[in-house]
Scaffold this active site. Structure first.
Site, short mmCIF file in Angstrom:
data_model
loop_
_atom_site.label_atom_id
_atom_site.label_comp_id
_atom_site.label_asym_id
_atom_site.label_seq_id
_atom_site.Cartn_x
_atom_site.Cartn_y
_atom_site.Cartn_z
N CYS A 196 1.57 -17.77 -0.69
CA CYS A 196 0.14 -17.56 -0.39
C CYS A 196 -0.75 -18.60 -1.06
O CYS A 196 -1.92 -18.76 -0.69
CB CYS A 196 -0.28 -16.17 -0.81
SG CYS A 196 0.75 -14.89 -0.10
N HIS A 229 -7.83 -15.71 -1.87
CA HIS A 229 -6.72 -15.31 -1.01
C HIS A 229 -6.95 -13.84 -0.62
O HIS A 229 -7.29 -13.01 -1.46
CB HIS A 229 -5.40 -15.48 -1.76
CG HIS A 229 -4.24 -14.86 -1.04
ND1 HIS A 229 -4.02 -15.04 0.30
CD2 HIS A 229 -3.25 -14.03 -1.48
CE1 HIS A 229 -2.95 -14.37 0.66
NE2 HIS A 229 -2.47 -13.75 -0.40
N ASN A 288 -3.14 -9.72 5.21
CA ASN A 288 -2.75 -10.85 4.37
C ASN A 288 -1.98 -11.85 5.22
O ASN A 288 -0.86 -11.58 5.66
CB ASN A 288 -1.89 -10.32 3.22
CG ASN A 288 -1.40 -11.40 2.28
OD1 ASN A 288 -1.48 -12.59 2.58
ND2 ASN A 288 -0.88 -11.00 1.14
O1 UT7 Z 1 -0.11 -12.36 -1.18
C1 UT7 Z 1 0.55 -11.67 -2.19
C2 UT7 Z 1 1.17 -10.48 -1.55
N1 UT7 Z 1 1.16 -9.26 -2.22
C3 UT7 Z 1 0.12 -8.59 -2.74
O2 UT7 Z 1 -0.97 -9.05 -2.90
C4 UT7 Z 1 0.39 -7.18 -3.15
C5 UT7 Z 1 -0.36 -6.74 -4.37
N2 UT7 Z 1 -0.23 -5.31 -4.51
C6 UT7 Z 1 -0.99 -4.45 -3.79
O3 UT7 Z 1 -1.84 -4.85 -3.03
C7 UT7 Z 1 -0.77 -2.96 -4.00
O4 UT7 Z 1 0.13 -2.77 -5.07
C8 UT7 Z 1 -0.23 -2.24 -2.73
C9 UT7 Z 1 -1.33 -2.18 -1.65
C10 UT7 Z 1 0.98 -2.98 -2.20
C11 UT7 Z 1 0.18 -0.81 -3.05
O5 UT7 Z 1 -0.90 -0.12 -3.65
P1 UT7 Z 1 -0.63 0.78 -4.94
O6 UT7 Z 1 -1.90 1.44 -5.27
O7 UT7 Z 1 -0.02 -0.14 -5.98
O8 UT7 Z 1 0.40 1.83 -4.40
P2 UT7 Z 1 1.89 2.12 -4.91
O9 UT7 Z 1 2.80 1.03 -4.53
O10 UT7 Z 1 1.81 2.52 -6.35
O11 UT7 Z 1 2.27 3.40 -4.05
C12 UT7 Z 1 1.58 4.64 -4.21
C13 UT7 Z 1 2.20 5.66 -3.26
C14 UT7 Z 1 3.72 5.72 -3.36
O12 UT7 Z 1 4.07 7.08 -3.22
P3 UT7 Z 1 4.43 7.96 -4.53
O13 UT7 Z 1 5.60 7.26 -5.16
O14 UT7 Z 1 3.20 7.93 -5.38
O15 UT7 Z 1 4.74 9.29 -3.95
C15 UT7 Z 1 4.21 4.99 -2.14
O16 UT7 Z 1 5.46 5.45 -1.67
O17 UT7 Z 1 1.91 5.31 -1.91
C16 UT7 Z 1 3.13 5.32 -1.15
N3 UT7 Z 1 2.99 4.33 -0.08
C17 UT7 Z 1 2.43 4.61 1.09
N4 UT7 Z 1 1.89 5.72 1.60
C18 UT7 Z 1 1.36 5.66 2.83
C19 UT7 Z 1 3.37 3.01 -0.11
N5 UT7 Z 1 3.04 2.43 1.06
C20 UT7 Z 1 2.45 3.39 1.81
C21 UT7 Z 1 1.89 3.39 3.09
N6 UT7 Z 1 1.36 4.54 3.57
N7 UT7 Z 1 1.84 2.28 3.88
#
Ligand code: UT7
Length: 327
Positions: free
Chosen positions: A112, A252, A282
């Site tokens: 990215c 980004h 993204n």
């Molecule tokens: O260009 C670089 C690329 N990457 C990035 O920039 C990613 C940077 N990270 C992020 O943007 C965030 O960490 C995410 C958007 C990927 C995730 O947000 P988060 O607040 O860190 O969520 P999490 O990964 O801690 O997940 C929270 C919950 C989990 O469930 P439990 O374990 O709390 O029961 C996940 O299983 O949300 C669940 N989850 C979803 N639920 C519904 C994960 N993806 C989804 C989804 N829909 N699509």
């Protein structure tokens, strides 16, 4: 040493719009979750165009905007993690499709942050007097490497391309540039290439058997929130400026929470941080040049405006650059 400015910008995104509700039909997710966790509402997903097709359309746009013909381009750099092929480079496919006959062409991969790395490389060639016009393109068809069964990643990414033409100049349009990498953190965001497979290699070499994006979102989030503000601060320091002097930061476009966090850490007016990830998700190396072209074509930029582009991504990598807009 000569100076460099952005003489033209362009973008192209596939027509096919995929909304959060559309994704909720194929994975266990919801518009509420995706919007609140990332700010993304919809993204463009290719229905057949490959990375070079998107890149060419964005590049043509940038050349038109600059009023420079393809024959005048000296070098084409395509930043991508989703090339059409291992070889030829996507930049060579673009060179041929554009008819940019005299241009050298190569790809770079800094995920990215690739567009900022591309700006850094292109700027050196012009400053040292080697070239006059360098096309820097960020282009991705991330839909090729997304696991469409993995809700934690497939909702975040989109396809698209953005381009700028860098040209030699008497005035300083591109200023300080920072590029950095922390390879020790590379495993938090990966997409594998081909496994080692030859008559002399054992058949138990480790390989996941796919090239999907695999990401530890929380770790990338932590990295992003620290390097975004730090990179902007470093550029401000090198330019002897404060956030008050800056008209726009073009970050980004990965997650609006990351952008808001950076704005807060910098005690900056959040409206200076341009956001369009709600429309495109993204798009990796394409996100910054797509945003830059949007700002340009909306007529939001005046001569002399000071901008900072800043990004982070797989590698892990990060970077930022100072731009002073020249019409
Ligand atoms: O260009 C670089 C690329 N990457 C990035 O920039 C990613 C940077 N990270 C992020 O943007 C965030 O960490 C995410 C958007 C990927 C995730 O947000 P988060 O607040 O860190 O969520 P999490 O990964 O801690 O997940 C929270 C919950 C989990 O469930 P439990 O374990 O709390 O029961 C996940 O299983 O949300 C669940 N989850 C979803 N639920 C519904 C994960 N993806 C989804 C989804 N829909 N699509």
């Amino acid at each position: 040493m000569g100076e460099v400015y952005i003489s033209g910008t362009g973008r192209y995104v596939p027509e096919n719009i995929v909304t959060n509700d559309d994704l909720a039909k194929i994975v266990d997710t919801s518009d509420e979750w995706i919007s609140s966790r990332s700010g993304i509402k919809e993204r463009r997903i290719t229905s057949g165009e490959n990375t070079s097709d998107l890149a060419v359309k964005a590049a043509k746009n940038a050349l038109e905007n600059a009023g420079v013909s393809a024959e005048k381009v000296d070098l084409i750099i395509v930043a991508t993690v989703t090339p059409d092929m291992f070889t030829p480079a996507t930049a060579c496919l673009v060179q041929s499709k554009l008819g940019a006959k005299k241009a050298a062409a190569f790809d770079i991969n800094a995920a990215c942050t690739g567009f900022i790395y591309g700006i850094s490389v292109g700027t050196q060639f012009i400053k040292t007097g080697v070239y006059n016009h360098v096309l820097v393109i960020g282009a991705e068809t991330l839909s090729k490497i997304v696991n469409w069964q993995d809700r934690s990643t497939c909702v975040l990414f989109g396809d698209g391309a953005g381009a700028v033409l860098l040209s030699s100049s008497k005035v300083r349009g591109v200023g300080s540039i920072l590029i950095a990498a922390d390879g020790e953190k590379g495993e938090v965001l990966q997409s594998h290439a081909l496994p080692i497979n030859n008559p002399y290699a054992p058949d138990n070499i480790e390989h996941p058997g796919h090239n999907h994006i695999v990401m530890d979102g929380r770790e990338v989030f932590k990295f992003a929130t620290s390097v975004m503000a730090e990179s902007v601060e470093e550029i401000l320091k090198r330019e002897n400026l404060t956030m008050d002097d800056i008209q726009y930061v073009i970050p980004h476009q990965a997650n609006v929470r990351i952008i808001d966090y950076a704005a807060k850490k910098l005690s900056a007016d959040p409206s200076k941080f341009y956001v369009n990830l709600d429309k495109y998700g993204n798009t990796s190396s394409a996100s910054i040049p797509i945003a830059l072209d949007e700002i340009n074509r909306k007529g939001l930029l005046s001569n002399g405006d000071k901008l900072i582009i800043v990004g982070f991504g797989g590698g892990l990598t990060n970077g930022a650059a100072f731009l002073q807009w020249q019409k």
